[in-house]
Write an enzyme that holds these catalytic residues in place. Sequence first.
Site, mmCIF file in Angstrom:
data_model
loop_
_atom_site.group_PDB
_atom_site.id
_atom_site.type_symbol
_atom_site.label_atom_id
_atom_site.label_comp_id
_atom_site.label_asym_id
_atom_site.label_seq_id
_atom_site.Cartn_x
_atom_site.Cartn_y
_atom_site.Cartn_z
ATOM 1 N N HIS A 103 0.770 -1.292 -0.124
ATOM 2 C CA HIS A 103 0.177 0.069 -0.036
ATOM 3 C C HIS A 103 0.917 1.195 0.069
ATOM 4 C CE1 HIS A 103 -4.025 -1.710 0.436
ATOM 5 N NE2 HIS A 103 -3.690 -2.338 1.393
ATOM 6 N N CYS A 142 0.099 1.719 -5.711
ATOM 7 C CA CYS A 142 -0.923 2.484 -6.493
ATOM 8 C C CYS A 142 -0.452 4.066 -6.535
ATOM 9 C CB CYS A 142 -2.261 2.695 -5.667
ATOM 10 S SG CYS A 142 -2.986 0.981 -5.385
#
Length: 387
Positions: free
Chosen positions: A286, A355
Amino acid sequence: MTALRPERESGAAGYGDAGDQGTSYGQPYEVPDALGEWYGQQAYDAAVGEAPLGGGPVDEETMALRVPAPPGESLAAGAAAGTGTAGTTRATEATTGNGATGTTPGGRAARRKAAKRRHRRHAGHVGHGDHGAHAGPPAEPSKDDDQRRPLSRVEARRLARARKPSPAVVASRLIGEVFITTGVLMLLFVTYQLWWTNVRAHAQAGNEASQLQNDWASGKRNPGAFQPGQGFALLHIPKLDVVVPIAEGISNDKVLDRGMVGHYAEGALKTAMPDAKTGNFGLAGHRNTHGEPFRYINRLQPGDPIVVETQDMYYVYDMASILPVTSPSNVGVLNPIPKGSGFTEPGRYITLTTCTPEFTSKYRMIVWGKMVEERPRSKGKPDALVS
């Protein structure tokens, strides 16, 4: 029989001079028996309601008894003995009265009703004089009187309708409450995502790292195949001060949301392990929330060390290149010779994926590194972790 009487008017005729014994003005004197009996009869008649004392009317405004006229004097003279408004009333009644009692037509009941009507017309109160009464000036109605006055049914309905909010006001209040509730929920959600998930993920990742190192020290874990979600290595990025466990698989629930980094090890996305002679060791993590271990990998520069620590070895990689933005479906970045990395021949590579932009998952950011050192743990930490 003797009794005390009020003082006489100066210069007025005496009451029963035969009964006086030289008393001075204002002093009590004895009353003849005949006159006393007459006074007693008048008082009795007034008490039982037959007639006012002395035959004169009772002042309905003040309810004060007047001095009766002695026998022999005219009713007009007795009425003139009063003062103020009450005296005038008695004189009028004596002149226009009906019968010996001097009552006006209609009787006492009519006079009571007339007095009550006069009392209602005047907001003030009736004052008492020396021997009569006069009505004070009408008082201005006050707000307190209006507040104490009972409301009629029509006024009560109007007041209730005035206090009842209109549909527009109710709708605006409802919309406002919905907006406030929505705002509070959004604030709580943002707080949970940006703060609480990190707190929880850091705690879980820290526990996993401690347990992993304890198992290595006790010899409970041996190199080999690992179950999905099972930790098997530690990732060090010294420049970013990152130390995070590496677990098998890229499941959100079992790996990524627990603050760990996941190894691409399933299906078409399966990549090599660090100890392979050639291949690409692919990792995912993440960038925001849930521990956000890869939040600042965009700050890495070529040559910055990336270290993978296992139970037996340290694998040191130098950062080689970065792909700032690419499609999530670009799986070629995980090939043994990664596309877009600049590598042209087989080797031992590492790929970090996350991301981008921050707080979204629309695109992917890729960072590549090339292995430059393989060091057994028995020889101590590599220079990248010591310096």
